[in-house]
Design an enzyme around this catalytic site. Structure first.
Site, PDB file in Angstrom:
ATOM      1  CE  LYS A  97      -5.254   4.335   1.695  1.00 50.00           C
ATOM      2  NZ  LYS A  97      -4.619   5.652   1.830  1.00 50.00           N
ATOM      3  CD  GLU A 128       6.284  -1.767  -9.522  1.00 51.21           C
ATOM      4  OE1 GLU A 128       7.503  -1.579  -9.333  1.00 51.21           O
ATOM      5  OE2 GLU A 128       5.854  -2.512 -10.422  1.00 51.21           O
ATOM      6  CB  CYS A 188       9.683   5.660  -7.373  1.00 47.11           C
ATOM      7  SG  CYS A 188       8.996   5.412  -9.001  1.00 47.11           S
ATOM      8  CD  GLU A 235      12.401   6.669  -1.848  1.00 48.33           C
ATOM      9  OE1 GLU A 235      11.732   6.159  -0.937  1.00 48.33           O
ATOM     10  OE2 GLU A 235      12.115   6.556  -3.057  1.00 48.33           O
TER      11      GLU A 235
HETATM   12  P1  NAD Z   1       3.573   5.245   1.785  1.00 41.70           P
HETATM   13  O1  NAD Z   1       4.128   3.877   1.834  1.00 41.70           O
HETATM   14  O2  NAD Z   1       3.623   6.083   2.998  1.00 41.70           O
HETATM   15  O3  NAD Z   1       2.016   5.203   1.376  1.00 41.70           O
HETATM   16  C1  NAD Z   1       1.574   4.611   0.183  1.00 41.70           C
HETATM   17  C2  NAD Z   1       0.128   4.175   0.337  1.00 41.70           C
HETATM   18  O4  NAD Z   1       0.061   3.129   1.309  1.00 41.70           O
HETATM   19  C3  NAD Z   1      -0.798   5.270   0.846  1.00 41.70           C
HETATM   20  O5  NAD Z   1      -2.051   5.172   0.185  1.00 41.70           O
HETATM   21  C4  NAD Z   1      -0.938   4.939   2.313  1.00 41.70           C
HETATM   22  O6  NAD Z   1      -2.142   5.418   2.884  1.00 41.70           O
HETATM   23  C5  NAD Z   1      -0.923   3.424   2.266  1.00 41.70           C
HETATM   24  N1  NAD Z   1      -0.541   2.767   3.529  1.00 41.70           N
HETATM   25  C6  NAD Z   1       0.274   3.218   4.510  1.00 41.70           C
HETATM   26  N2  NAD Z   1       0.370   2.314   5.507  1.00 41.70           N
HETATM   27  C7  NAD Z   1      -0.408   1.268   5.165  1.00 41.70           C
HETATM   28  C8  NAD Z   1      -0.710   0.020   5.776  1.00 41.70           C
HETATM   29  N3  NAD Z   1      -0.205  -0.328   6.966  1.00 41.70           N
HETATM   30  N4  NAD Z   1      -1.534  -0.844   5.130  1.00 41.70           N
HETATM   31  C9  NAD Z   1      -2.046  -0.511   3.922  1.00 41.70           C
HETATM   32  N5  NAD Z   1      -1.802   0.663   3.295  1.00 41.70           N
HETATM   33  C10 NAD Z   1      -0.982   1.540   3.903  1.00 41.70           C
HETATM   34  O7  NAD Z   1       4.287   5.959   0.548  1.00 41.70           O
HETATM   35  P2  NAD Z   1       4.148   7.476   0.096  1.00 41.70           P
HETATM   36  O8  NAD Z   1       4.912   8.317   1.074  1.00 41.70           O
HETATM   37  O9  NAD Z   1       2.723   7.780  -0.188  1.00 41.70           O
HETATM   38  O10 NAD Z   1       4.906   7.453  -1.324  1.00 41.70           O
HETATM   39  C11 NAD Z   1       6.265   7.638  -1.486  1.00 41.70           C
HETATM   40  C12 NAD Z   1       6.980   6.324  -1.659  1.00 41.70           C
HETATM   41  O11 NAD Z   1       6.450   5.614  -2.783  1.00 41.70           O
HETATM   42  C13 NAD Z   1       8.463   6.481  -1.951  1.00 41.70           C
HETATM   43  O12 NAD Z   1       9.195   5.544  -1.212  1.00 41.70           O
HETATM   44  C14 NAD Z   1       8.571   6.168  -3.448  1.00 41.70           C
HETATM   45  O13 NAD Z   1       9.823   5.732  -3.895  1.00 41.70           O
HETATM   46  C15 NAD Z   1       7.527   5.126  -3.596  1.00 41.70           C
HETATM   47  N6  NAD Z   1       7.102   5.026  -4.997  1.00 41.70           N
HETATM   48  C16 NAD Z   1       7.505   3.925  -5.710  1.00 41.70           C
HETATM   49  C17 NAD Z   1       7.165   3.814  -7.044  1.00 41.70           C
HETATM   50  C18 NAD Z   1       7.594   2.618  -7.841  1.00 41.70           C
HETATM   51  O14 NAD Z   1       7.002   2.384  -8.876  1.00 41.70           O
HETATM   52  N7  NAD Z   1       8.567   1.838  -7.400  1.00 41.70           N
HETATM   53  C19 NAD Z   1       6.411   4.822  -7.665  1.00 41.70           C
HETATM   54  C20 NAD Z   1       6.031   5.926  -6.899  1.00 41.70           C
HETATM   55  C21 NAD Z   1       6.375   6.012  -5.554  1.00 41.70           C
END
Ligand code: NAD
Length: 510
Positions: A183, A258, A292, A390
């Protein structure tokens, strides 16, 4: 430069289930914008519960009855190498689509496409070389580990470097013999569709890879809660991770998380200042700051603070912000207007929390699109929101320190613990600090350059579990212990004596 639009851009993005591109059963869709014009360029299928059910059923069939989990590692590895070859062969196309969809600078998107291919090569090699444990208990037992893929893996990914982050989960999940439902993030669905043809051509059996687009609260949530999906690998925000953690608890699922970061770069007075400035600029402004592991807090020892600020701000002002497809561009457009608004709100907050040295808003020459000038705040206090939260954009907070103890307290004084970057020539200080800092990963005198064998992950609010190398294979497999008896086993003979022959049983008064 006129706004670049890649050729043959699809205007309809579909799910891919059981080897077919399909729309949502309900027909529902969502709009997809490109971050330079903020125009809808496509609609994507918006997956609901019933689409997830279909995708999971396909993945489960492929797992229960298909060849993939049963193939020899060498045979699976050949397919994975074929995938890597195909990704490499179309890295320019991948990069142009990714750049169009995300706003990442084209040169950086190309690097990410190549890294995606490398992920598949790495796990192909790893499974062929893999050995498992065997234990001998002389004269009594031999014990061995029977490693088994866990089943249907649910993979949920964010919008920053989408294709590369998808590869990061797809490669070890498939290498392990799992089947998957991916997804991807709703802001950036474009490049994920390319996996389907890449996998088909490389010979991945039908039903092993399934893709469902949609909103997190709908498609993502249905995947997390599906009883036939025993494990979820998630990358995204810490708050989303908390929701998913709670939802996984109901079915006691395996989870790898992550999450977000607010990583410190600590520059001591004895550091190689030229290298530290190059690296800390790249560390926060590469990938538009939507990274990230961004070193988004820079802690600088007082004797070099003034010089550091002057040189750092001058370079930040020089960074080329522009059309992401232009090869000279260093910072492109942020992914989506919603995210742009969030980053801009932090820029405004920062103006009352720190001394603005560079940036501070939209570049004058870019009136449209989600552009933010690289923004530098100095003298930021440890309790400031721009120090604690962040931002995930091209914004950095710089803070001075006087002692190693103070630097450590500042470095550790946030809820996150993903990465840390330490700049010093003093070996003892470097290792003492590295071992005390609360982060999953530390780089000494470098930005984030990572060998794929090393653990990747965060502590505190930055994650749960570590992936990378064999740890990823451990996540996607069960290690069943098989105990083989080769000698006499001492067994107490319960029930061997007839009750009449037994001595009377004396019971105590209740
Ligand atoms: P997000 O949490 O908004 O979304 C990530 C994914 O989760 C998307 O596909 C979204 O549709 C899905 N999602 C959202 N709500 C959900 C739910 N209730 N149930 C299941 N899935 C759900 O994050 P984002 O804005 O897409 O990405 C940015 C974030 O990701 C930042 O905080 C960044 O630091 C983090 N990130 C972490 C790493 C790492 O390896 N630690 C790497 C890249 C990004």
């Amino acid at each position: 430069m006129a706004h670049y639009i890649p050729e043959n851009l699809p205007n309809r993005i579909q799910h891919y289930i059981d080897g077919e591109f399909v729309d949502s059963i309900s027909g529902s869709t969502f709009d997809v914008l490109d971050p330079v014009s903020n125009q809808n360029y496509a609609t994507a299928a918006a997956g609901q519960q019933e689409d997830i059910d279909r995708a999971v059923a396909s993945a489960k069939r492929a797992f229960d009855f298909g060849p993939w989990p049963r193939m020899l590692p060498r045979a699976r590895a050949r397919v994975l190498h074929g995938i890597a070859d195909a990704v490499e062969a179309q890295d320019s196309r991948l990069a142009e689509l990714e750049t169009f969809d995300t706003g990442l600078p084209i040169t950086q998107a190309l690097g990410q496409a190549q890294r995606a291919a490398e992920n598949f090569r790495f796990f192909a090699d790893l499974i062929v070389a893999q050995s498992d444990d065997t234990y001998k208990v002389p004269g009594r037992q031999v014990n061995y580990v029977n490693r088994k893929p866990k089943g249907v893996a649910g993979l949920i990914t964010p919008w920053n470097t989408p294709f590369m982050l998808e590869s990061w989960k797809l490669a070890p999940a498939l290498a392990s013999g799992c089947t998957v439902v991916l997804k991807p993030a709703e802001f950036t669905p474009l490049s994920a569709s390319l996996w389907a043809s890449i996998f088909e051509e490389a010979g991945l059996p039908k039903g092993v890879f399934n893709l469902v687009h949609g909103l997190g609260e709908q498609a993502g949530d249905a995947l997390v809660k599906h009883p036939d999906v025993p494990l979820i690998s998630f990358t995204g925000e810490s708050s989303t991770g908390q929701t998913i953690f709670a939802n996984c608890a109901v079915n006691l699922k395996g989870m790898s998380m992550e999450l977000g970061g607010k990583s410190p770069a600590i520059v001591f007075a004895d550091a190689d200042l030229d290298a530290a400035i190059d690296s800390t600029l790249f560390g926060v402004f590469s990938l538009n700051g939507e990274r990230c592991t961004a070193g988004s807090r820079i802690l600088v020892e007082r004797p070099i603070y003034a010089e550091f600020l002057e040189r750092y701000a001058a370079r930040a002002k020089n960074i080329i912000v522009g059309d992401p497809h232009d090869e000279r561009t260093e910072v492109g457009a942020l992914v989506h207007p919603e995210h742009y608004d969030k980053v801009m709100s932090y820029v405004e907050i920062g103006k009352s929390e720190g001394r603005l040295l560079a940036g501070g808003g939209r570049p004058d020459h870019l009136p449209d699109g989600n552009y933010v000038s690289p923004t530098v705040f100095a003298d930021v206090a440890a309790d400031a929101r721009i120090f604690q939260e962040e931002i995930f954009g091209p914004v950095v907070a710089i803070t001075p320190f006087d002692t190693d103890e103070e630097a450590l307290e500042l470095a550790n004084g946030v809820r996150y613990g993903l990465a840390a970057y330490i700049w010093t020539q003093d070996l003892t200080r470097a290792h003492t600090f590295a071992q005390a800092v609360e982060s999953g990963m530390v780089w000494l005198n470098s930005h984030n350059v990572r060998d794929l064998r090393t653990p990747f992950g965060g502590v505190k609010a930055s994650g749960l579990g570590h992936e990378g190398g064999y740890r990823s294979i451990d996540f996607y497999t069960d290690q069943q212990a098989v105990h083989i008896t080769i000698g006499d086993v001492h067994t107490a003979r319960f029930g061997a004596t007839a009750p009449d022959d037994a001595a009377p049983v004396v019971t105590a008064n209740p």
